[in-house]
Design a protein around this motif. Sequence first.
Motif, PDB file in Angstrom:
ATOM      1  N   TRP A  80      -0.046   4.267   7.399  1.00  0.00           N
ATOM      2  CA  TRP A  80       1.234   4.987   6.911  1.00  0.00           C
ATOM      3  C   TRP A  80       2.390   4.352   7.574  1.00  0.00           C
ATOM      4  N   GLN A  81       3.084   3.825   7.048  1.00  0.00           N
ATOM      5  CA  GLN A  81       4.228   3.191   8.007  1.00  0.00           C
ATOM      6  C   GLN A  81       5.620   3.180   7.203  1.00  0.00           C
ATOM      7  N   TYR A  88      10.496   5.806   5.000  1.00  0.00           N
ATOM      8  CA  TYR A  88       9.096   6.047   4.470  1.00  0.00           C
ATOM      9  C   TYR A  88       9.251   6.071   2.985  1.00  0.00           C
ATOM     10  N   SER A 100       4.614   2.478   1.632  1.00  0.00           N
ATOM     11  CA  SER A 100       4.413   3.037   2.741  1.00  0.00           C
ATOM     12  C   SER A 100       2.889   3.191   3.341  1.00  0.00           C
ATOM     13  N   PRO A 121       7.679  -2.833  10.376  1.00  0.00           N
ATOM     14  CA  PRO A 121       8.537  -1.503  10.112  1.00  0.00           C
ATOM     15  C   PRO A 121       9.577  -1.341  11.047  1.00  0.00           C
ATOM     16  N   HIS A 135       6.175   1.351  14.546  1.00  0.00           N
ATOM     17  CA  HIS A 135       4.876   1.403  14.739  1.00  0.00           C
ATOM     18  C   HIS A 135       4.142   1.881  13.367  1.00  0.00           C
ATOM     19  N   ILE A 136       2.782   1.587  13.084  1.00  0.00           N
ATOM     20  CA  ILE A 136       2.011   1.853  11.975  1.00  0.00           C
ATOM     21  C   ILE A 136       0.994   3.120  12.535  1.00  0.00           C
ATOM     22  N   ASN A 137       1.188   3.974  11.562  1.00  0.00           N
ATOM     23  CA  ASN A 137       0.150   5.228  11.822  1.00  0.00           C
ATOM     24  C   ASN A 137      -1.248   4.796  11.209  1.00  0.00           C
ATOM     25  N   ARG A 152      -1.913   5.215  16.655  1.00  0.00           N
ATOM     26  CA  ARG A 152      -0.690   4.403  16.103  1.00  0.00           C
ATOM     27  C   ARG A 152      -0.884   3.114  16.669  1.00  0.00           C
ATOM     28  N   TYR A 154       1.591  -0.054  17.890  1.00  0.00           N
ATOM     29  CA  TYR A 154       2.861  -0.420  18.257  1.00  0.00           C
ATOM     30  C   TYR A 154       3.011  -2.110  18.462  1.00  0.00           C
TER      31      TYR A 154
END
Length: 210
Positions: A80-81, A88, A100, A121, A135-137, A152, A154
Amino acid sequence: MIQPNTRPTGELMLRETASQTAGPYVHIGLALAAAGNPTRDEEIWSEMARPEAEGEPIEVVGTVIDGNGDLVRDAFIEAWQADANGEYQPEFDLEKPFNSFGRTATTFDHGSEWSLTTVKPGSVAHASGQAQAPHINLAIFARGINIQLQTRLYFDDEAEANANCPVLSRIESPTRRQTLIAKREEVDGRVRYRLDVRLQGDGETVFFDF
């Protein structure tokens, strides 16, 4: 015999049951290609951004490693990003150039790597008003994991943003912080970031309680 509705309420409360692990079955329903099954025409999968999406196109790859140092070959990951502008996109639509939300999985092929095709992102505002580093979750599902692990990813070429990120900076140990930093590579002219998720043991990835 005492009827159930005559018992005191305290005696009727059900005891908490154990959580079930994801097991290998999650692939059957959500990672069809990884399970070796025919895919659907409309599938939420690893292509989060098409070539025409706004922003810098990137690939994100990695592995999932267990406490023994062995590859977890049937892990399932949801991502999720934000988009390149730090926003988003809550509505998923396969016709859009960017979404996203994406899914990926490790497999028994190609070194058991997971991968995502996306764009880098942008920075997202934190509740405090500070800017978070790009970051990307990631949510990690696998056999033996009762509740998915939240972490996460980074980027190592965002050193200044990482140093000032209100979330990343809450991890006191600089060494532990590094477990969330993906390393930039260039492969065949494409930008790629690599992050290996370690579930336990030396170099264990930082996981979040949210």
